[in-house]
Every structure is written in C-alpha cells, then in structure tokens.
Design a protein around this motif. Structure first.
Motif, PDB file in Angstrom:
ATOM      1  N   ASP A   1       4.448  -0.731  12.835  1.00 50.41           N
ATOM      2  CA  ASP A   1       3.642  -1.779  13.443  1.00 50.41           C
ATOM      3  C   ASP A   1       3.417  -2.890  12.414  1.00 50.41           C
ATOM      4  OD1 ASP A   1       1.889  -3.381  14.785  1.00 50.41           O
ATOM      5  OD2 ASP A   1       0.221  -1.960  14.794  1.00 50.41           O
ATOM      6  N   LEU A   2       3.950  -4.072  12.690  1.00 49.58           N
ATOM      7  CA  LEU A   2       3.866  -5.168  11.730  1.00 49.58           C
ATOM      8  C   LEU A   2       2.439  -5.672  11.532  1.00 49.58           C
ATOM      9  CD1 LEU A   2       7.022  -7.268  12.732  1.00 49.58           C
ATOM     10  CD2 LEU A   2       6.793  -5.582  10.905  1.00 49.58           C
ATOM     11  N   MET A   3       1.538  -5.314  12.440  1.00 48.32           N
ATOM     12  CA  MET A   3       0.156  -5.746  12.317  1.00 48.32           C
ATOM     13  C   MET A   3      -0.652  -4.845  11.390  1.00 48.32           C
ATOM     14  SD  MET A   3       0.169  -8.445  14.084  1.00 48.32           S
ATOM     15  CE  MET A   3      -1.584  -8.795  14.126  1.00 48.32           C
ATOM     16  N   THR A   4      -0.084  -3.705  11.011  1.00 45.33           N
ATOM     17  CA  THR A   4      -0.785  -2.754  10.143  1.00 45.33           C
ATOM     18  C   THR A   4      -0.297  -2.904   8.710  1.00 45.33           C
ATOM     19  OG1 THR A   4      -0.931  -1.194  11.993  1.00 45.33           O
ATOM     20  CG2 THR A   4      -1.363  -0.331   9.784  1.00 45.33           C
ATOM     21  N   ASN A   5      -1.217  -3.134   7.793  1.00 43.80           N
ATOM     22  CA  ASN A   5      -0.864  -3.309   6.399  1.00 43.80           C
ATOM     23  C   ASN A   5      -0.485  -1.983   5.745  1.00 43.80           C
ATOM     24  OD1 ASN A   5      -1.402  -6.077   6.429  1.00 43.80           O
ATOM     25  ND2 ASN A   5      -3.581  -5.744   5.996  1.00 43.80           N
ATOM     26  N   PRO A   6       0.355  -2.009   4.710  1.00 45.95           N
ATOM     27  CA  PRO A   6       0.697  -0.777   3.993  1.00 45.95           C
ATOM     28  C   PRO A   6      -0.547  -0.113   3.395  1.00 45.95           C
ATOM     29  CG  PRO A   6       2.181  -2.560   3.382  1.00 45.95           C
ATOM     30  CD  PRO A   6       1.090  -3.181   4.190  1.00 45.95           C
ATOM     31  N   LEU A   7      -0.523   1.213   3.358  1.00 45.57           N
ATOM     32  CA  LEU A   7      -1.613   1.987   2.764  1.00 45.57           C
ATOM     33  C   LEU A   7      -1.204   2.386   1.351  1.00 45.57           C
ATOM     34  CD1 LEU A   7      -4.325   3.537   2.976  1.00 45.57           C
ATOM     35  CD2 LEU A   7      -3.020   5.468   3.892  1.00 45.57           C
ATOM     36  N   ILE A   8      -1.953   1.931   0.356  1.00 45.15           N
ATOM     37  CA  ILE A   8      -1.628   2.178  -1.052  1.00 45.15           C
ATOM     38  C   ILE A   8      -2.800   2.892  -1.706  1.00 45.15           C
ATOM     39  CG2 ILE A   8      -1.020   1.127  -3.260  1.00 45.15           C
ATOM     40  CD1 ILE A   8       0.099  -1.248  -1.670  1.00 45.15           C
ATOM     41  N   VAL A   9      -2.558   4.109  -2.224  1.00 50.33           N
ATOM     42  CA  VAL A   9      -3.620   4.921  -2.822  1.00 50.33           C
ATOM     43  C   VAL A   9      -3.115   5.510  -4.143  1.00 50.33           C
ATOM     44  CG1 VAL A   9      -5.167   6.895  -2.535  1.00 50.33           C
ATOM     45  CG2 VAL A   9      -4.490   5.527  -0.539  1.00 50.33           C
ATOM     46  N   PRO A  10      -3.825   5.342  -5.267  1.00 51.58           N
ATOM     47  CA  PRO A  10      -3.431   6.006  -6.524  1.00 51.58           C
ATOM     48  C   PRO A  10      -3.530   7.521  -6.380  1.00 51.58           C
ATOM     49  CG  PRO A  10      -5.024   4.248  -6.923  1.00 51.58           C
ATOM     50  CD  PRO A  10      -4.987   4.453  -5.451  1.00 51.58           C
TER      51      PRO A  10
END
Length: 260
Positions: free
Chosen positions: A210-219
């Motif tokens: 889904d292009l409306m959902t931003n990537p999820l980035i977690v350390p």
C-alpha cells in the motif's frame, strides 16, 4: 562443489576464457583482461584498484568500482561472454558504490554527494537522489526495488522511498563514527549498517504494498566483536541469502558471522 556436480561443471565452463577474450583488442587497450588461472579459476585484471564488486540478480552480469579510475571507474562485465563494457564516458564525480535494480533495467551509481539512477534500456538518467552533508560511503537497494539506503561519513544512514521523493524519507543516526557498509536481507524484513565505531546495527524494516503506508523502521540489535584498528572499524556487512545471519568484515582482519 557446494552446488553439486552440475553446478560445479557449469562454473568450470564459465571460467574457460576464449583466446580472443583473453587477448583483447589488438588496436586498443582492453578495459580488462580475462585470464584462466592454472587452478581453473577465473581472474579479471583491470587498470585500477577495485573497491567493490556487485552482481546482477540473474547472475550473468556484474559490475566493478574503481574510485580512482576516472572515466573507467565503473565497468560492467558479462560472465558468459567474457566481455567488459564501460557504460559511462563522462566523469560525474568520484564513484563510491554501484548497484543493480533487482528486477528492472535500472543501475544505481553513488558518487560522493548524490545517487544517480540510470535507465539502461533507454540509456538515460531516470532520477537523482540528493545526498546530505556527508560523503556517501555505502549503498544498498531493497529486494523490492523501490527503497534505497545510503550511508555516509557524517554518521547517518538515509532511507529513500523512490516513489515518494528524491530526498530521504528518514535519516537514522545511531552510529558514533562514519558508516562503511549497509545491506538489506533478500527475504526477511531486515537491514543492517556497519561503522568505524566497531559495531554493526541491525534494524527491522518492513515495507508495504500500500503506497499510502510508510515503511516501518525499528532498531533491533547492536552487534559487537570487532576491534578498531587505525580509526577503521567494521568495513562492510552482508546478509546470508536465506537465513537471518549477518556477516561482517573488520579492519582487524576478521570476518564474523552473527546468527539468531
């Protein structure tokens, strides 16, 4: 060999260099010499010191980077035909890293201050990603092809969403010294960075269709084990193609494997 008799035979056949390819062009100095070594392996000799080698996903083409090579700093080689091409006749800055798009005819070229994306089919520049204040030192392309991470000497790891903007979607600053390597995993939602601070950082990075959902980035984790030598720490990192394992190469002369 590790891949069985058929794979071993195919590899040996690929290492056999025809006389014409080994000799090169008599009238013009060849870009590289293909040489079959006495042990049956293949050797490729270029005119400048090579700092990076990267493969195309299909396995026939690979590119080499020699930052001091000026107009010959980037060369593209075809294993099946034992040929070498120079795709760039003009020098647009010191090239640090290159990468192939995993599925489309795009070629990523990172110079010290920008990343240019070329359309190989049209032989034209498709997009230019703007760098930050630091010199770019490493780059990796997501297996989906729509995201790129770029590390620099200002301690930052920038995440670019190619569908969103030519500026970074997010800048991560977890290292205390210059970044030297970064990598995406082929199948797991993981990416990693390595630095002169002697550590490698692993992140969870999930992208959505889904292009409306931003990537999820977690350390996720900080990996230690290398010693810093002459202000150089972990020079590069690479994931195992199928397992959630990370290989790191350090200035201390060690290659470490971190697993599970």
């Amino acid at each position: 060999g590790l891949g069985g008799d058929a794979v071993d035979a195919a590899a040996k056949q690929a290492c056999k260099v025809p006389a014409a390819a080994a000799a090169g062009d008599d009238e013009q100095q060849p870009l590289a010499r293909w040489v079959t070594r006495p042990d049956g392996n293949l050797e490729l000799v270029t005119h400048h010191p090579v700092r990076q080698v990267t493969w195309h996903a299909r396995g026939d083409y690979f590119a080499s980077v020699a930052p001091t090579g000026a107009t010959q700093s980037v060369l593209v080689h075809q294993l099946s035909k034992h040929t070498t091409q120079n795709p760039f006749r003009k020098n647009r800055g010191r090239v640090m890293r290159v990468a192939f798009h995993p599925s489309k005819p795009f070629f990523f070229v990172a110079t010290q201050n920008a990343v240019r994306i070329y359309n190989l089919a049209k032989q034209a520049l498709a997009k230019k990603l703007l760098g930050g204040s630091g010199v770019i030192s490493c780059m990796a392309v997501h297996p989906g092809g729509d995201h790129v991470i770029v590390g620099s000497e200002d301690k930052r790891l920038a995440w670019y969403d190619l569908d969103l903007s030519t500026s970074p979607y997010k800048a991560l600053r977890y290292h205390t010294y210059a970044l030297r390597g970064c990598a995406f995993h082929n199948t797991y939602p993981l990416f990693a960075s390595s630095s002169d601070d002697g550590t490698a950082h692993v992140f969870h990075g999930r992208v959505y269709s889904d292009l409306m959902t931003n990537p999820l980035i977690v350390p996720v984790k900080i990996l230690r084990g290398h010693s810093v030598v002459d202000s150089s720490g972990v020079l590069d990192c690479a994931f195992h193609p199928t397992q959630p394992w990370l290989f790191t190469a350090g200035a201390d002369g060690d290659v470490l494997l971190f697993c599970n």
